[in-house]
Design an enzyme around this catalytic site. Sequence first.
Site, PDB file in Angstrom:
ATOM      1  N   SER A  75       0.749  -1.083  -0.098  1.00 57.17           N
ATOM      2  CA  SER A  75      -0.386   0.112  -0.214  1.00 57.17           C
ATOM      3  C   SER A  75       0.954   1.410   0.017  1.00 57.17           C
ATOM      4  CB  SER A  75      -1.070  -0.057   1.079  1.00 57.17           C
ATOM      5  OG  SER A  75      -1.449   1.246   1.916  1.00 57.17           O
ATOM      6  N   HIS A 116      -1.358  -2.448  -3.727  1.00 59.30           N
ATOM      7  CA  HIS A 116      -2.615  -1.942  -2.875  1.00 59.30           C
ATOM      8  C   HIS A 116      -3.719  -0.502  -3.413  1.00 59.30           C
ATOM      9  CE1 HIS A 116      -6.205  -3.208  -0.227  1.00 59.30           C
ATOM     10  NE2 HIS A 116      -5.089  -1.817   0.293  1.00 59.30           N
ATOM     11  N   ASP A 174      -5.892   2.473  -1.601  1.00 62.08           N
ATOM     12  CA  ASP A 174      -6.214   2.741  -0.880  1.00 62.08           C
ATOM     13  C   ASP A 174      -7.369   4.233  -1.012  1.00 62.08           C
ATOM     14  OD1 ASP A 174      -6.142   1.171   1.588  1.00 62.08           O
ATOM     15  OD2 ASP A 174      -3.966   1.144   1.653  1.00 62.08           O
ATOM     16  N   MET A 191      -9.836   6.864  -0.485  1.00 60.35           N
ATOM     17  CA  MET A 191     -10.864   7.324   0.962  1.00 60.35           C
ATOM     18  C   MET A 191     -11.223   8.657   0.500  1.00 60.35           C
ATOM     19  SD  MET A 191      -8.040   7.010   3.537  1.00 60.35           S
ATOM     20  CE  MET A 191      -6.723   5.409   3.765  1.00 60.35           C
ATOM     21  N   HIS A 236      -8.841  -0.766  -3.500  1.00 57.31           N
ATOM     22  CA  HIS A 236     -10.010  -1.263  -1.885  1.00 57.31           C
ATOM     23  C   HIS A 236     -10.561   0.711  -1.898  1.00 57.31           C
ATOM     24  CE1 HIS A 236      -9.083  -0.563   2.866  1.00 57.31           C
ATOM     25  NE2 HIS A 236     -10.511  -1.110   2.685  1.00 57.31           N
ATOM     26  N   MET A 246     -12.629   2.851   0.253  1.00 57.16           N
ATOM     27  CA  MET A 246     -13.137   3.193   1.334  1.00 57.16           C
ATOM     28  C   MET A 246     -14.058   4.129   1.362  1.00 57.16           C
ATOM     29  SD  MET A 246      -9.280   2.214   3.837  1.00 57.16           S
ATOM     30  CE  MET A 246      -9.064   2.651   1.843  1.00 57.16           C
ATOM     31  N   MET A 297     -10.376  -5.979   7.915  1.00 60.72           N
ATOM     32  CA  MET A 297      -9.459  -4.725   8.562  1.00 60.72           C
ATOM     33  C   MET A 297      -8.845  -4.636   9.170  1.00 60.72           C
ATOM     34  SD  MET A 297      -8.681  -2.659   5.435  1.00 60.72           S
ATOM     35  CE  MET A 297      -8.232  -1.464   7.118  1.00 60.72           C
ATOM     36  N   ASP A 321      -5.489  -6.108   6.249  1.00 60.32           N
ATOM     37  CA  ASP A 321      -4.729  -5.683   5.599  1.00 60.32           C
ATOM     38  C   ASP A 321      -4.515  -4.027   6.853  1.00 60.32           C
ATOM     39  OD1 ASP A 321      -4.516  -2.235   4.808  1.00 60.32           O
ATOM     40  OD2 ASP A 321      -6.204  -2.772   3.485  1.00 60.32           O
TER      41      ASP A 321
HETATM   42  C1  DX5 Z   1      -6.036   2.096   5.559  1.00 62.46           C
HETATM   43  C2  DX5 Z   1      -5.562   1.070   4.599  1.00 62.46           C
HETATM   44  C3  DX5 Z   1      -4.082   0.148   3.716  1.00 62.46           C
HETATM   45  C4  DX5 Z   1      -3.068   0.209   5.530  1.00 62.46           C
HETATM   46  C5  DX5 Z   1      -1.600   0.123   5.463  1.00 62.46           C
HETATM   47  O1  DX5 Z   1      -6.820   2.666   6.319  1.00 62.46           O
HETATM   48  O2  DX5 Z   1      -6.468   0.313   4.128  1.00 62.46           O
HETATM   49  O3  DX5 Z   1      -4.132  -0.190   3.272  1.00 62.46           O
HETATM   50  O4  DX5 Z   1      -2.843   1.965   5.607  1.00 62.46           O
HETATM   51  O5  DX5 Z   1      -0.867   0.330   6.079  1.00 62.46           O
HETATM   52  P1  DX5 Z   1      -0.056   0.324   7.065  1.00 62.46           P
HETATM   53  O6  DX5 Z   1       1.015  -1.128   6.803  1.00 62.46           O
HETATM   54  O7  DX5 Z   1       0.701   1.377   7.818  1.00 62.46           O
HETATM   55  O8  DX5 Z   1      -0.605  -0.541   8.028  1.00 62.46           O
HETATM   56 ZN    ZN Z   2      -6.404  -0.589   2.129  1.00 56.16          ZN
END
Ligand code: DX5
Ligand code: ZN
Length: 212
Positions: A6, A29, A31, A33, A62, A64, A133, A171
Amino acid sequence: MILSPSFLSCDFKNLKEEIISVKKARWLHFDVMDGLFVTNTTYNHEMVKTIKAFSEQFFDVHLMIETPEKYYNDYIEAGADLITFHYEAVQDIFGLIKNIKDKNVLVGISIKPDTDVRVLDKYLPDLDLILIMSVEPGKGGQKFIPESIDKIKYLAEKRRIFNYKYLIEVDGGINLETAKTVKDAGCDVIVVGSFIFNQENRNDLIGELENV
Ligand code: DX5
Ligand code: ZN
């Protein structure tokens, strides 16, 4: 295990170099948001398109976000190979699973730490991946929540009994120690953010995480 870095905590000023530094990992990956489902905002499908131009990794997206049913197709058109949405963000889950599958990409569902894994029972036969998660979604660098282990074990046992085909992905808060713990519980894919991007020598680390 498959490693899905990520890049949330990478140096965005050197994005291309940062992504290339983890190209040994088979997956990447994303993320996403939206500032609604989680308080932070990251990037949108344009990021997928940008990275597609120089990466041949499997794109693990992913979402979110609220109402992913409105946006998933933008990510597919940008180059996603797998779309994972949040159980907590969707009303018609069967409908969204079908719509994503109809586009010939893989489909996953994610649950937040406080969501009971058994809510997924009726969807398990239709899913390509379940994303557990192991931190509260929203930011990188948090501590792994140990209760996630029981969820992984539950899903691995269900898969064994019913011969389901889904992958189990975890994750949040993954390092060499927690990677070993989730692997022993039945995990197939680990998402790793800060633990990789905080270190210089990423190639060796990728190998170690995959073969933990
Ligand atoms: C959290 C994300 C992740 C996460 C992973 O909201 O989905 O993918 O940031 O990061 P680390 O490995 O730093 O927890
Ligand atoms: Zn993630």
